[in-house]
Scaffold this motif. Structure first.
Motif, mmCIF file in Angstrom:
data_model
loop_
_atom_site.group_PDB
_atom_site.id
_atom_site.type_symbol
_atom_site.label_atom_id
_atom_site.label_comp_id
_atom_site.label_asym_id
_atom_site.label_seq_id
_atom_site.Cartn_x
_atom_site.Cartn_y
_atom_site.Cartn_z
ATOM 1 N N GLU A 118 0.724 -1.263 -0.099
ATOM 2 C CA GLU A 118 0.089 0.025 0.103
ATOM 3 C C GLU A 118 0.843 1.198 -0.041
ATOM 4 O OE1 GLU A 118 -3.435 0.077 2.702
ATOM 5 O OE2 GLU A 118 -3.308 -1.909 2.774
ATOM 6 N N ALA A 119 1.850 1.239 0.880
ATOM 7 C CA ALA A 119 2.833 2.354 0.817
ATOM 8 C C ALA A 119 3.492 2.835 -0.497
ATOM 9 C CB ALA A 119 3.795 2.219 1.823
ATOM 10 N N ALA A 120 3.749 1.640 -1.139
ATOM 11 C CA ALA A 120 4.468 1.828 -2.380
ATOM 12 C C ALA A 120 3.705 2.389 -3.500
ATOM 13 C CB ALA A 120 4.817 0.332 -3.002
ATOM 14 N N VAL A 121 2.346 2.332 -3.402
ATOM 15 C CA VAL A 121 1.575 3.040 -4.287
ATOM 16 C C VAL A 121 1.578 4.618 -4.101
ATOM 17 C CG1 VAL A 121 -1.040 3.351 -4.974
ATOM 18 C CG2 VAL A 121 -0.039 1.142 -4.505
ATOM 19 N N TRP A 122 1.569 4.869 -2.999
ATOM 20 C CA TRP A 122 1.681 6.243 -2.616
ATOM 21 C C TRP A 122 2.976 6.761 -2.968
ATOM 22 C CZ3 TRP A 122 -3.054 8.168 -2.885
ATOM 23 C CH2 TRP A 122 -4.143 7.637 -2.313
ATOM 24 N N LEU A 123 3.883 6.115 -2.774
ATOM 25 C CA LEU A 123 5.229 6.572 -3.059
ATOM 26 C C LEU A 123 5.412 6.675 -4.517
ATOM 27 C CD1 LEU A 123 8.252 7.070 -2.356
ATOM 28 C CD2 LEU A 123 8.725 4.369 -2.150
ATOM 29 N N ALA A 124 4.848 5.819 -5.388
ATOM 30 C CA ALA A 124 5.041 5.906 -6.890
ATOM 31 C C ALA A 124 4.229 7.049 -7.229
ATOM 32 C CB ALA A 124 4.192 4.729 -7.505
ATOM 33 N N ALA A 125 3.005 7.403 -6.589
ATOM 34 C CA ALA A 125 2.383 8.868 -6.930
ATOM 35 C C ALA A 125 3.273 9.782 -6.460
ATOM 36 C CB ALA A 125 1.177 8.762 -6.062
#
Length: 452
Positions: free
Chosen positions: A24-31
């Motif tokens: 889940e954190a990786a998604v926001w990091l990608a954004a």
């Protein structure tokens, strides 16, 4: 249960939790990384007016929406490395939640970009919409994507879903993938952040390849491979006294599926009227040289299963879900089921060993309406499990009027007890809330809800 086994379960639980949070954190990091590339590309260097800053905001919202779209597609891809960490229910819950946010942001992005560009060029908003296709075919595709996303958003509203059968809603919902496919080209061919190539271009390309590639491999290619490799076919269709239907299937190398009791498959029966539908049904018996499901006739698709003929080919896509013994955290076990929710519980009970401390609770309006109850009673006696059958109308608790139930009365050591509950969503959530209030750890409460 040995100390070593308990410690191993604790480590496995911690590993799943860490990776789930990490995904889940990786998604926001990608954004955030996507927006950083946008800023590094000079998008704010010449912003001097409110329109310029609004335009930059529109681009940033488009980037966040695109990343959430990628995540949405990935979560629905049934990729094993996502399923094992999140479980199918959590993955689809995130898919739904992020999907709605992504669609709203994408529509806001389209509105901002259209409005600000129209003001730059001295056009009306309507004229700008009609002008977008002149920028290139990819902008026409982006407009088609916007329409698809709007249709999906409207049909995802609760009021619409309550009126529509699942099959119709699901068919319309597939438009989200059409929207994603039509939205991708303009990001590479029109978006200045990625059009020029370089690290940002490769960053964007890798994200899309992982997301769309997982979808193609695991949603499209893998079920076809499974169909040919396992050749699953209907062996027998058995009506039950409560109105449910048990379908038994055979095939080749079924052990290669590595299915666990409690898990479910997405079943597609290749017969007229059912070939274009897939439905999630849990295994109602431990898998071996046969796969068995038991289905309550609650919709058009489930009612049609009673008319299946032996020999019908079946695509069994799975196994899916983390509702099985492999996700347990302690040594004591409470299995709770209502109605047709008995199917994964009955399968899990079959796998219980003499070392397990097991309590089984079956909830039904009457004995005649309790599917597989005689099988559960026989298995409970064979496995030495405590069985509680709760019959009658609902009371104030998740039990009945005459037999109120509370999780605290079922467990001696909440800290070392796992609860697996399967049934209608509101009822299952009530049991889970009761379990938390009774001192069970959140990671030891496993839900399999019926609903969509």
């Amino acid at each position: 249960m040995t100390a070593v086994d308990t410690a191993a379960r604790a480590r496995a639980t911690a590993w799943r939790s860490w990776w789930a949070d990490g995904l889940e954190a990786a998604v926001w990091l990608a954004a955030v990384t996507g927006i950083a590339f946008m800023i590094a590309g000079g998008s704010l260097a010449y912003a001097s007016s409110a329109a310029d800053w609004t335009y930059a905001l529109g681009r940033a919202l488009g980037i966040v929406a695109a990343v959430l779209m990628m995540a949405q597609v990935l979560l629905a891809s049934r990729a094993p490395w996502v399923e094992r960490v999140l479980g199918h229910d959590r993955a689809i819950a995130l898919h739904t939640r992020w999907g709605k946010v992504a669609i709203v942001l994408m529509l806001v992005h389209l509105t901002i970009m259209t409005t600000v560009t129209a003001s730059y060029d001295g056009r009306s908003v309507v004229s700008q919409v009609l002008t977008w296709p002149q920028y290139g075919w990819w902008m026409l595709a982006a407009l088609v994507a916007g329409v698809a996303f709007l249709v999906v958003l409207v049909t995802s509203l609760t009021a619409v879903r309550l009126r529509w059968p699942y099959e119709r809603w699901h068919a319309v919902h597939l438009l989200v993938y059409v929207g994603v496919a039509f939205a991708v080209p303009h990001q590479f061919l029109e978006g200045s952040t990625f059009r020029s190539g370089g690290v940002a271009w490769w960053f964007w390309a890798v994200l899309w390849v992982v997301s769309l590639g997982s979808f193609v491999i695991f949603r499209i290619a893998r079920p076809l491979v499974l169909l040919e490799h396992h050749d699953v076919r209907v062996e027998a269709v058995t009506p039950l006294p409560d109105g449910s239907t048990t379908v038994t299937m055979t095939g080749r190398y079924l052990d290669h599926l590595h299915a666990r009791p409690g898990q479910f498959f997405l079943w597609r029966f290749l017969t007229p009227g059912l070939a274009w539908q897939h439905h999630p049904y849990s295994l109602s018996a431990a898998p071996g040289d046969r796969l068995r499901i038991t289905v309550k006739p609650s919709g058009d698709g489930s009612r049609a299963l009673a008319g299946l003929t032996p020999g019908t080919r079946v695509i069994a896509d799975g196994p899916l879900g983390v509702f099985h013994h492999g996700t347990r955290t302690g040594h004591a076990l409470v299995l709770v089921a209502a109605g047709i929710g008995v199917t994964p519980v009955r399968a899990m009970l079959e796998e219980c060993g003499p070392e397990d401390e097991v309590t089984v609770v079956i909830r039904a309006r009457s004995r005649d309406e309790a599917p597989l109850l005689e099988e559960v009673e026989a298995l409970a006696a064979e496995r030495g499990a405590r069985l509680i059958v709760v019959l009658g109308p609902r009371g104030d608790s998740w039990g009945s009027v005459d037999q109120p139930m509370a999780v605290r009365d079922l467990v001696d050591e909440p800290a070392t007890t796992d609860l697996f509950v399967c049934g209608p969503s509101p009822w299952a959530q009530q049991v889970a809330d009761d379990a938390r209030a009774s001192g069970l750890k959140p990671e030891a409460i496993h839900l399999e809800k019926f609903g969509w």
